[in-house]
Design a protein around this motif. Structure first.
Motif, PDB file in Angstrom:
ATOM      1  N   ASP A  58       0.737  -1.140   0.576  1.00 59.36           N
ATOM      2  CA  ASP A  58       0.286   0.240   0.136  1.00 59.36           C
ATOM      3  C   ASP A  58       0.908   1.355  -0.144  1.00 59.36           C
ATOM      4  N   ASP A  59       0.361   2.201   0.360  1.00 61.21           N
ATOM      5  CA  ASP A  59       0.892   3.834   0.201  1.00 61.21           C
ATOM      6  C   ASP A  59       1.917   3.801   1.061  1.00 61.21           C
ATOM      7  N   ALA A 111      -5.028  -8.637   3.824  1.00 60.22           N
ATOM      8  CA  ALA A 111      -5.960  -7.490   3.212  1.00 60.22           C
ATOM      9  C   ALA A 111      -7.391  -8.517   2.937  1.00 60.22           C
ATOM     10  N   GLN A 119      -9.992  -1.254  -2.191  1.00 58.42           N
ATOM     11  CA  GLN A 119      -9.698  -2.171  -1.663  1.00 58.42           C
ATOM     12  C   GLN A 119     -10.385  -3.236  -0.348  1.00 58.42           C
ATOM     13  N   ALA A 122      -7.091  -3.136   5.904  1.00 58.93           N
ATOM     14  CA  ALA A 122      -6.253  -4.076   5.838  1.00 58.93           C
ATOM     15  C   ALA A 122      -6.313  -3.937   7.786  1.00 58.93           C
TER      16      ALA A 122
END
Length: 140
Positions: A58-59, A111, A119, A122
Motif C-alpha cells: 500500500d502507499d 488484506a 481495496q 487491511a
C-alpha cells in the motif's frame, strides 16, 4: 514443484447475483461476510503462481496478503499485475496456526476481500484472529 490446483467444488455455490451484491458492499460489510464464510466453510482463498503467493503493497509501504471467501472473488482480482495467478485454497486451521503467526512476525497485514474496484480492509494478524475467533465461537 507442481502446484496442486484445488477443485472449485471445495467451496459453496456462488450465484452471479450474490457475487455482484457482495462485491458491491462496503469494506466493513465484505469483512464481516468473509468472517462468516470462513467460519462456515473453514477456508480462505489467495492468489498463487509458480513463484508463490500474491502479496500487495500500500502507499504506507505495508505488505498485505489478500484473502477472499470464494475463488470467484479472487479470479475477479487476477488482472493487471496479478494476472496469471490462480485462486488457491488455504485451510482455516492452517491459516490460524501457521500463517497468522508468520504474518505477525513478518509485519504483513491481512488484506480482507479486496475487489477489482475497492481495496480490501487491511488489519493486523492479531486483530483478524480476534475477529475470526469471535465469529467461529458462534458456530460451536
Amino acid at each position: 514443484a507442481s502446484l496442486v490446483r484445488p477443485l472449485m467444488s471445495e467451496t459453496y455455490k456462488l450465484s452471479q447475483k450474490e457475487f455482484l451484491a457482495i462485491s458491491a458492499l462496503e469494506g466493513a460489510d465484505r469483512y464481516a461476510h468473509l468472517l462468516k464464510r470462513a467460519a462456515d466453510w473453514e477456508m480462505f482463498w489467495g492468489l498463487h503462481n509458480e513463484s508463490g503467493w500474491v502479496v500487495a503493497g500500500d502507499d504506507k509501504n505495508n505488505k498485505l496478503f489478500p484473502i477472499w471467501p470464494h475463488p470467484d472473488y479472487a479470479v475477479a482480482c487476477a488482472t493487471g499485475p496479478w494476472s496469471g495467478n490462480t485462486p488457491t485454497s488455504i485451510g482455516l486451521q492452517q491459516f490460524l496456526d501457521h500463517w497468522l503467526p508468520g504474518m505477525a512476525s513478518d509485519g504483513i497485514l491481512v488484506a480482507v476481500f479486496p475487489t477489482p474496484t475497492m481495496q480490501g480492509v487491511a488489519v493486523g494478524p492479531e486483530t483478524f484472529l480476534e475477529d475470526l475467533s469471535l465469529e467461529m465461537a458462534k458456530y460451536e
